[in-house]
Design a protein around this motif. Structure first.
Motif, PDB file in Angstrom:
ATOM      1  N   THR A 221       0.858  -1.185   0.000  1.00  0.00           N
ATOM      2  CA  THR A 221       0.000   0.000   0.000  1.00  0.00           C
ATOM      3  C   THR A 221       0.895   1.235   0.000  1.00  0.00           C
ATOM      4  O   THR A 221       1.596   1.491   0.991  1.00  0.00           O
ATOM      5  CB  THR A 221      -0.913   0.017   1.236  1.00  0.00           C
ATOM      6  OG1 THR A 221      -1.731  -1.148   1.230  1.00  0.00           O
ATOM      7  CG2 THR A 221      -1.809   1.261   1.231  1.00  0.00           C
TER       8      THR A 221
ATOM      9  N   ASP B 281      -7.878   1.253  -9.255  1.00  0.00           N
ATOM     10  CA  ASP B 281      -8.360   0.286  -8.270  1.00  0.00           C
ATOM     11  C   ASP B 281      -9.254  -0.773  -8.909  1.00  0.00           C
ATOM     12  O   ASP B 281     -10.012  -1.460  -8.227  1.00  0.00           O
ATOM     13  CB  ASP B 281      -9.104   0.990  -7.133  1.00  0.00           C
ATOM     14  CG  ASP B 281     -10.330   1.764  -7.614  1.00  0.00           C
ATOM     15  OD1 ASP B 281     -10.589   1.770  -8.828  1.00  0.00           O
ATOM     16  OD2 ASP B 281     -11.022   2.350  -6.760  1.00  0.00           O
TER      17      ASP B 281
ATOM     18  N   SER C 211     -11.303  -2.757  -5.928  1.00  0.00           N
ATOM     19  CA  SER C 211     -11.185  -2.463  -4.505  1.00  0.00           C
ATOM     20  C   SER C 211     -12.520  -1.971  -3.966  1.00  0.00           C
ATOM     21  O   SER C 211     -13.122  -1.043  -4.521  1.00  0.00           O
ATOM     22  CB  SER C 211     -10.100  -1.407  -4.263  1.00  0.00           C
ATOM     23  OG  SER C 211      -9.987  -1.126  -2.875  1.00  0.00           O
TER      24      SER C 211
ATOM     25  N   LEU D  84     -10.631   0.236   1.638  1.00  0.00           N
ATOM     26  CA  LEU D  84      -9.260   0.219   2.148  1.00  0.00           C
ATOM     27  C   LEU D  84      -9.245   0.921   3.500  1.00  0.00           C
ATOM     28  O   LEU D  84      -9.495   2.125   3.582  1.00  0.00           O
ATOM     29  CB  LEU D  84      -8.314   0.925   1.175  1.00  0.00           C
ATOM     30  CG  LEU D  84      -6.855   1.061   1.622  1.00  0.00           C
ATOM     31  CD1 LEU D  84      -6.225  -0.303   1.844  1.00  0.00           C
ATOM     32  CD2 LEU D  84      -6.054   1.868   0.600  1.00  0.00           C
TER      33      LEU D  84
ATOM     34  N   GLU E  15      -7.814  -4.495   3.423  1.00  0.00           N
ATOM     35  CA  GLU E  15      -8.382  -4.125   2.135  1.00  0.00           C
ATOM     36  C   GLU E  15      -9.364  -5.205   1.704  1.00  0.00           C
ATOM     37  O   GLU E  15      -9.021  -6.387   1.684  1.00  0.00           O
ATOM     38  CB  GLU E  15      -7.284  -3.982   1.072  1.00  0.00           C
ATOM     39  CG  GLU E  15      -7.842  -3.576  -0.300  1.00  0.00           C
ATOM     40  CD  GLU E  15      -6.777  -3.462  -1.367  1.00  0.00           C
ATOM     41  OE1 GLU E  15      -7.072  -2.855  -2.416  1.00  0.00           O
ATOM     42  OE2 GLU E  15      -5.655  -3.988  -1.166  1.00  0.00           O
TER      43      GLU E  15
ATOM     44  N   THR F 195      -3.009  -5.290   4.695  1.00  0.00           N
ATOM     45  CA  THR F 195      -2.220  -4.320   3.949  1.00  0.00           C
ATOM     46  C   THR F 195      -0.823  -4.171   4.565  1.00  0.00           C
ATOM     47  O   THR F 195      -0.623  -4.380   5.773  1.00  0.00           O
ATOM     48  CB  THR F 195      -2.897  -2.938   3.928  1.00  0.00           C
ATOM     49  OG1 THR F 195      -2.967  -2.414   5.262  1.00  0.00           O
ATOM     50  CG2 THR F 195      -4.293  -3.028   3.335  1.00  0.00           C
TER      51      THR F 195
END
Length: 261
Positions: A150, A159, A178, A181, A188, A213
């Protein structure tokens, strides 16, 4: 409307293997180059924690290596052992936890290349995993660990990504995005879909995955907790052995070469 498939994407090893297996050659060649450049002595015994469908194990076995692996998903292990058997190789994959395993014979090298490490949800599990790796490697052996970090600086990458794969009359369109997060909790949540097409059917699998992450600093701190392993080189997902990279706050895709001292 497509028929809905139930369960995790890992419960469908045939589709998973098709989606993630197309780049095996680049990984295979890079791993062999890592063995030659970074491991001490000849590399002949390999172990893959979280081996999944064995897309790499099988090919290393065919190349003359002694291979073994583990994975928590029994369906993936059945798929892996079946492919090993088809190629007259020992059925050496077993159901097991990547943070709680012991090898009868020490490996010359281990590898985990596509983010499976991030399934370990706590620092304690991650430390336990690296401890098992260190215990299972011979001195001078290496662990090739690939994951997404990250970044804490620089512009974010997209993403969402999608790609397609085909084998015979089976096609799978995969999409990953994603969902959330949470930097504080270091979690995540990622969504993933498989759209599966055959001449007679269309099916869809929707799944969510929780990853832990790691920033560059957090990963360095983790490795430091297992003194038997030393980070001796880092690369990116271009898999160019002649172009090691430096890990900084902007780094996202990274492959660590951890060497047993």
């Amino acid at each position: 409307m497509p028929d809905k498939l139930e369960g995790s994407l890992y419960d469908y090893p045939k589709y998973y293997d098709l989606v993630f297996g197309s780049d095996w050659k680049a990984e295979f060649d890079f791993l062999e180059e890592c063995f030659a450049k970074h491991a001490r002595g000849r590399v002949k015994r390999l172990f893959e924690p979280a081996c999944g469908t064995g897309r790499l194990l099988m090919r290393f076995g065919r190349a003359g290596y002694e291979v073994a692996g583990n994975d928590l998903n029994a369906k993936a292990i059945d798929f892996c052992n079946a492919r090993l058997r088809r190629h007259q190789l020992a059925e050496s994959a077993e159901v097991g936890d990547m943070c709680d395993f012991r090898l009868k014979r020490k490996a010359c090298a281990m590898f985990n290349t596509i983010n499976s490490f991030r399934h370990l949800g706590t620092e304690a599990q991650a430390v336990a995993h690296l401890g098992c790796v260190a215990a299972g490697l011979r001195r001078g052996g290496i662990y090739v660990l690939g994951l997404h970090l990250t970044p804490t600086a620089g512009p974010p990458e997209s993403d969402e990504e999608s790609w397609a794969a085909r084998r015979g009359q089976l096609s799978v369109l995969s999409r990953m995005w994603s969902i959330d997060l949470d930097r504080r909790r270091r979690r995540e949540t990622v969504g993933m879909s498989f759209d599966v097409y055959t001449p007679t059917s269309t099916r869809q699998l929707l799944s969510t995955i929780d990853f832990r992450t790691y920033t560059a600093r957090q990963m360095a701190d983790l490795i430091a907790k297992v003194p038997a392993l030393e980070a001796v080189a880092t690369y990116d997902f271009a898999y160019d052995i002649d172009k090691p990279v430096s890990v900084d706050p902007e780094t996202e895709d990274v492959v660590f070469i951890l060497k047993k001292q």
